[in-house]
Write an enzyme that holds these catalytic residues in place. Structure first.
Site, PDB file in Angstrom:
ATOM      1  CG  HIS A  28      42.248  16.543  58.276  1.00 51.63           C
ATOM      2  ND1 HIS A  28      42.712  16.499  57.107  1.00 51.63           N
ATOM      3  CD2 HIS A  28      42.919  17.908  58.779  1.00 51.63           C
ATOM      4  CE1 HIS A  28      43.380  17.556  56.768  1.00 51.63           C
ATOM      5  NE2 HIS A  28      43.353  18.314  57.600  1.00 51.63           N
ATOM      6  CB  SER A  31      45.730  20.239  56.400  1.00 49.77           C
ATOM      7  OG  SER A  31      44.407  20.894  56.320  1.00 49.77           O
ATOM      8  CE1 TYR A  32      44.414  27.385  51.917  1.00 46.15           C
ATOM      9  CE2 TYR A  32      46.914  27.383  51.884  1.00 46.15           C
ATOM     10  CZ  TYR A  32      45.491  27.865  51.490  1.00 46.15           C
ATOM     11  OH  TYR A  32      45.452  28.953  50.641  1.00 46.15           O
ATOM     12  CG  ASP A  72      40.460  13.750  56.043  1.00 46.05           C
ATOM     13  OD1 ASP A  72      39.761  14.547  56.691  1.00 46.05           O
ATOM     14  OD2 ASP A  72      41.772  14.079  55.940  1.00 46.05           O
ATOM     15  CE1 TYR A 130      47.141  24.214  57.841  1.00 46.13           C
ATOM     16  CE2 TYR A 130      46.828  26.704  57.838  1.00 46.13           C
ATOM     17  CZ  TYR A 130      46.474  25.419  57.871  1.00 46.13           C
ATOM     18  OH  TYR A 130      45.134  24.968  57.762  1.00 46.13           O
TER      19      TYR A 130
END
Length: 584
Positions: free
Chosen positions: A558, A450-451, A526, A367
């Site tokens: 998302h 995501s990240y 998203d 992450y």
């Protein structure tokens, strides 16, 4: 960073008002319908409409807009009752000047529909942000520039506490306000090394005198602790508050200094001070329970000990005068946690019948976002468990610079430069893993969401030559495309930090993807990390003649929920089987 994007940024980000309504009701209730607030004197009374100007994507009464819900409140509520229900404070947001993000919702009709969501992205001009308040005066120290409302806390029916953040989010001001305007108090806190709080400043918990309060803040050494704040001083106590009678109860990772642990502590309070903390869970089921929390009865005579791992989760009723009898099972650990360096931690999951003399493929779960933590003692059954047990893949995670629960020095290392140290540390961790001797250096992959998808993409685009493949689900491509509150908290505005913005983009690394296998995944609906991000990565890869795989999920947001989630992991599993296939 390209100036052509600046013209697309909004002219205005927010217009906020905090209203306070006087009620004369017994057990009143409030609800929001179509962005207007309605009140009921009781459950059977007829509703009275309080606001009349609510309108989707323009005026929000009692509910936050997208960015306030996601990045500021972490809640979809913006109404606050006073303790006895005499007053109701509510937030009004005016988004009429905020630029919309637009995307198609395909559905099943002949023509798709277009979704519009006010979504403020990073902006070049500070005057684009406006805010106004009624009944309360915004403190001059924050009101002179762009700012955010962070928390609203009723202390009594006549006293309200509000926290304010400047747009840079490197300081916070707590304002205590009496409804009749006779009493004011302001307390400020400024970070020495980065943003304030973990993601944002913690809420205050008020003491019995209704003016002093407890609050989690960084101490002089950059570690989060509970502080007691009165009219003249700030006294450092410890982390997290359960203020019950003569004791403080808190959850901390201080035992043995392991950031992935959590234990429950108790402090006895008296007029002469407080005693040393007593750990209530440190010695309970140690092989099974190293990540604990608690849920207390009203008078704290009993609490439920919540153990989340590393063994199977366990919930035990405890007598606060001594432990209750609990189920005690010994389970072997599913993973172990060891040092990579004196400060940074990694975690590994080994296949059944692991043999250190053999070579195994390695998948790194990442992450890596600011203040995040991957390495802990929580028991999980997830896709990684399947890959490890069935596909015989070693699973590893690593918390590098920028991660949380290890002090501000490590967490703020990436302040103003996302996409640098957290990416470099993942690469360094891969080299450490290879040195262990049981990793097949030709079969190493990385994946993240995501990240984590952003970090995976940045690592693959670094040209390190260490990874064979990578999977990025819903990744950020350029921070100019993401929301203002999150991005500016860590990167400031582009005009203040243009070089870092340029160096933090995935698209500028597209040419380095020729030597890796890359899977790009995104939902077309998203509303968080927009499909625009994946589209720009794909465009850059095509322009650089890079072969890659891509999967989009129609009308999915998302989280890629429902059947898309099952399809996703099946698809990713096939991708990894191809990546980790041994050459014959």
């Amino acid at each position: 960073y390209r100036h052509s994007y600046v013209r697309k940024f909004p002219k205005k980000i927010y217009d906020l008002k905090l209203q306070i309504s006087l009620l004369f009701c017994v057990n009143p209730q409030a609800y929001v319908w179509e962005y207007n607030i309605y009140l009921k004197k009781n459950a059977t009374a007829e509703a009275v409409q309080v606001t009349h100007n609510g309108k989707v994507n323009e005026i929000h009464n009692g509910v936050p807009d997208w960015v306030y819900e996601e990045e500021v409140f972490a809640s979809n509520e913006a109404i606050w009752w006073s303790p006895q229900g005499k007053y109701l404070a509510y937030l009004q947001i005016n988004d009429t000047g905020v630029h919309n993000i637009e995307y198609s919702l395909y559905g099943n009709d002949q023509y798709p529909t277009t979704v519009f969501i006010p979504y403020p992205k990073v902006s070049k001009h500070p005057s684009d942000f406006t805010i106004s308040f009624s009944l309360m005066v915004v403190p001059k120290s924050v009101g002179s520039g762009d700012h955010y409302l962070r928390t609203v806390t009723w202390v009594t029916d006549e006293r309200l506490a509000v926290q304010w953040l400047p747009r840079r989010q490197d300081s916070v001001l707590l304002q205590i306000y009496d409804y009749d305007g006779t009493n004011w108090k302001e307390t400020s806190q400024k970070s020495k090394t980065g943003w304030v709080g973990r993601y944002f400043p913690a809420a205050p918990y008020f003491a019995a005198n209704n003016m002093s309060f407890y609050k989690v803040m960084s101490n002089d050494k950059g570690y989060k602790h509970l502080h007691y704040v009165d009219a003249v001083s700030i006294i450092v106590l410890l982390l997290f508050l359960y203020s019950l009678f003569k004791y403080l109860y808190y959850v901390s990772n201080e035992h043995m200094g392991r950031p992935g642990q959590r234990n429950l502590y108790k402090i006895s309070i008296s007029t002469s001070g407080h005693l040393a903390p007593e750990c209530l869970t440190c010695s309970l089921y140690q092989d099974r329970c190293q990540y604990n929390s608690a849920y207390f009865s009203l008078n704290a005579s009993f609490f439920r000990m919540d153990c989340y791992g590393p063994g199977l989760p366990l919930f035990t009723l405890m007598d606060n005068r001594g432990p209750a009898k609990g189920l005690s099972l010994h389970l072997s650990k599913a993973f172990h946690v060891v040092y990579v360096s004196p400060d940074l931690w990694y975690q590994m999951m080994f296949p059944p019948n692991f043999d250190s003399s053999k070579k195994y493929p390695l998948l790194i779960q990442v992450y890596g976002g600011p203040a995040s933590q991957n390495i802990d003692y929580v028991f999980r059954l997830e896709w990684a468990t399947y890959l490890c047990s069935t596909e015989k893949v070693i699973i590893a995670s690593f918390d590098g610079r920028g991660s949380g629960y290890q002090g501000d020095e490590i967490m703020h290392a990436i302040y103003g430069r996302l996409g640098t140290y957290e990416v470099e540390d993942q690469i360094s961790a891969v080299r450490k893993f290879i040195e262990m001797g049981f990793i097949d250096k030709n079969r190493i992959g990385m994946w993240g969401w995501s990240y984590g998808g952003y970090v995976t993409s940045m690592v693959l685009g670094s040209g390190s030559g260490l990874l064979k493949c990578g999977i990025a689900v819903a990744p950020v491509a350029k921070w100019e495309y993401y929301d203002a509150v999150y991005t500016e908290r860590y990167m400031h505005r582009p005009e203040e930090n243009m070089e870092s913005y340029k160096n933090s983009t995935v698209t500028d690394r597209a040419k380095n993807f020729k030597s890796v296998q890359y899977m790009l995944v995104h939902g077309t609906a998203d509303d968080n990390v927009h499909f625009q991000q994946a589209a720009q990565i794909a465009k850059a890869l095509v322009e650089n003649q890079v072969d890659f795989e891509a999967m989009w999920y129609t009308d999915k947001d998302h989280g890629l929920s429902g059947k898309a989630r099952y399809h996703l992991y099946t698809h990713l599993n096939h991708f990894l089987q191809n990546c980790f296939a041994e050459k014959k």
